[in-house]
Design a protein around this motif. Structure first.
Motif, short mmCIF file in Angstrom:
data_model
loop_
_atom_site.label_atom_id
_atom_site.label_comp_id
_atom_site.label_asym_id
_atom_site.label_seq_id
_atom_site.Cartn_x
_atom_site.Cartn_y
_atom_site.Cartn_z
N ARG A 1 77.96 34.15 33.91
CA ARG A 1 76.56 34.38 34.29
C ARG A 1 75.74 33.12 34.47
O ARG A 1 74.54 33.20 34.70
N ILE A 2 76.35 31.96 34.39
CA ILE A 2 75.62 30.71 34.57
C ILE A 2 75.93 30.18 35.97
O ILE A 2 77.10 30.07 36.36
N GLU A 3 74.89 29.86 36.73
CA GLU A 3 75.08 29.28 38.06
C GLU A 3 76.05 28.11 37.93
O GLU A 3 75.94 27.29 37.03
N CYS A 4 77.01 28.05 38.84
CA CYS A 4 77.98 26.95 38.81
C CYS A 4 78.16 26.42 40.22
O CYS A 4 78.80 27.06 41.05
N ASN B 1 77.01 42.59 30.32
CA ASN B 1 75.97 43.43 30.90
C ASN B 1 74.75 42.59 31.24
O ASN B 1 73.96 42.25 30.36
N PHE B 2 74.63 42.27 32.52
CA PHE B 2 73.54 41.41 33.00
C PHE B 2 72.19 42.05 32.73
O PHE B 2 72.04 43.27 32.83
N ARG B 3 71.20 41.22 32.38
CA ARG B 3 69.81 41.68 32.21
C ARG B 3 68.93 40.77 33.05
O ARG B 3 69.08 39.55 33.02
N GLU B 4 67.98 41.36 33.74
CA GLU B 4 67.02 40.60 34.53
C GLU B 4 66.22 39.66 33.62
O GLU B 4 65.96 39.99 32.46
N VAL B 5 65.77 38.54 34.18
CA VAL B 5 64.98 37.58 33.43
C VAL B 5 63.73 38.24 32.85
O VAL B 5 63.37 37.99 31.69
N GLU B 6 63.06 39.09 33.61
CA GLU B 6 61.84 39.74 33.10
C GLU B 6 62.14 40.62 31.88
O GLU B 6 61.33 40.69 30.96
N LEU B 7 63.30 41.28 31.87
CA LEU B 7 63.68 42.07 30.69
C LEU B 7 63.97 41.17 29.50
O LEU B 7 63.61 41.49 28.36
N LEU B 8 64.64 40.04 29.75
CA LEU B 8 64.89 39.09 28.67
C LEU B 8 63.57 38.60 28.07
O LEU B 8 63.43 38.48 26.86
N LYS B 9 62.59 38.34 28.93
CA LYS B 9 61.28 37.88 28.45
C LYS B 9 60.59 38.97 27.63
O LYS B 9 59.95 38.66 26.61
N GLN B 10 60.73 40.22 28.02
CA GLN B 10 60.16 41.31 27.22
C GLN B 10 60.82 41.35 25.84
O GLN B 10 60.15 41.55 24.82
N ASP B 11 62.14 41.17 25.82
CA ASP B 11 62.86 41.13 24.55
C ASP B 11 62.38 39.96 23.69
O ASP B 11 62.21 40.10 22.47
N ASP C 1 78.02 44.59 36.99
CA ASP C 1 76.96 43.74 37.55
C ASP C 1 77.54 42.54 38.29
O ASP C 1 77.06 41.42 38.16
N GLU C 2 78.59 42.82 39.07
CA GLU C 2 79.26 41.72 39.76
C GLU C 2 78.32 40.97 40.70
O GLU C 2 77.44 41.56 41.31
N GLY C 3 78.50 39.65 40.74
CA GLY C 3 77.68 38.78 41.57
C GLY C 3 76.35 38.40 40.94
O GLY C 3 75.59 37.63 41.53
N ARG C 4 76.06 38.91 39.77
CA ARG C 4 74.79 38.61 39.10
C ARG C 4 74.98 37.42 38.16
O ARG C 4 75.92 37.39 37.37
N PHE C 5 74.09 36.46 38.25
CA PHE C 5 74.13 35.30 37.36
C PHE C 5 72.73 34.69 37.30
O PHE C 5 71.85 35.05 38.07
N TYR C 6 72.54 33.78 36.35
CA TYR C 6 71.26 33.11 36.16
C TYR C 6 71.31 31.72 36.79
O TYR C 6 72.25 30.96 36.54
N THR C 7 70.30 31.41 37.60
CA THR C 7 70.24 30.07 38.19
C THR C 7 69.83 29.08 37.09
O THR C 7 69.32 29.47 36.04
N ASN D 1 80.75 32.52 40.31
CA ASN D 1 79.60 33.40 40.55
C ASN D 1 79.84 34.40 41.68
O ASN D 1 78.96 35.21 41.98
N ASP D 2 81.01 34.35 42.28
CA ASP D 2 81.33 35.22 43.42
C ASP D 2 81.74 36.60 42.91
O ASP D 2 82.63 36.74 42.09
N ALA D 3 81.07 37.62 43.43
CA ALA D 3 81.30 39.00 42.99
C ALA D 3 82.76 39.44 43.10
O ALA D 3 83.24 40.21 42.28
#
Length: 179
Positions: free
Chosen positions: A107-110, A74-84, A127-133, A117-119
């Motif tokens: 979820r790791i850019e490759c 379950n992907f989480r946006e970076v801003e949500l991770l920072k709130q956590d 959350d297909e296609g979602r990953f962290y750069t 990273n392809d959906a």
């Protein structure tokens, strides 16, 4: 007034906090202890930002106090991770276990294996296609470190690697059971 004094007779992350009149004196054995002292000071403030007279000596009972997010499922946006991470620091948790890969997605850019990273190769509805750069991952690590939190990234291989085998089926192998 705040400072680090490694000669204090406190455990590694220990600190003292003393409120007298309009001043707060924070002393810690390590920089990490100073982070926790500031977290306690913030918790003591009332609605008007005032703190009553206090004298506190504190340190954690356990060396590892953590929380885990499974962003592989379950992907989480970076801003949500920072709130956590902000909440973790406020409660003096010091380890963030970041589960980055799992069967639904990688979820790791490759850049070497971009299909990861392809959906189209990820579980539909997850959350297909979602990953962290790489830059986002570095940013989260820096953000956590500034708040006294160590990140432990989890990359599941060979277990939980359906995302890899879906994107690159040629990497699959046969398992033989020995009799």
């Amino acid at each position: 007034d705040a400072g680090v004094d490694s000669s204090l007779k406190l455990p590694e992350e220990g600190y003292t906090l003393e409120i007298k009149g309009n001043s707060a004196i924070l002393r810690a054995k390590t920089e990490q202890g100073l982070v926790w002292a500031n977290a306690t000071l913030a918790q003591l403030k009332d609605e008007e930002g005032l703190v009553r007279i206090a004298k506190i000596k504190d340190y954690p009972a356990f060396p590892i106090r953590g929380f885990m997010h499974d962003t592989g499922r379950n992907f989480r946006e970076v801003e949500l991770l920072k709130q956590d991470i902000d909440l973790m620091s406020a409660y003096k948790l010091n380890v963030f276990h970041w589960h980055l890969t799992d069967n639904p997605a990688w979820r790791i850019e490759c850049k070497v294996y971009p299909q990861l990273n392809d959906a189209q190769y990820q579980t539909k509805g997850r959350d297909e296609g979602r990953f962290y750069t790489y830059d986002e991952i570095r940013d989260v690590i820096t953000y956590a470190r500034e708040r006294g939190i160590m990140i432990i990234p989890e990359i599941d291989i060979p277990g939980h690697s359906v995302a890899i085998l879906t994107a690159y089926p040629e990497l699959g192998c046969e398992f033989r059971r020995e009799e």
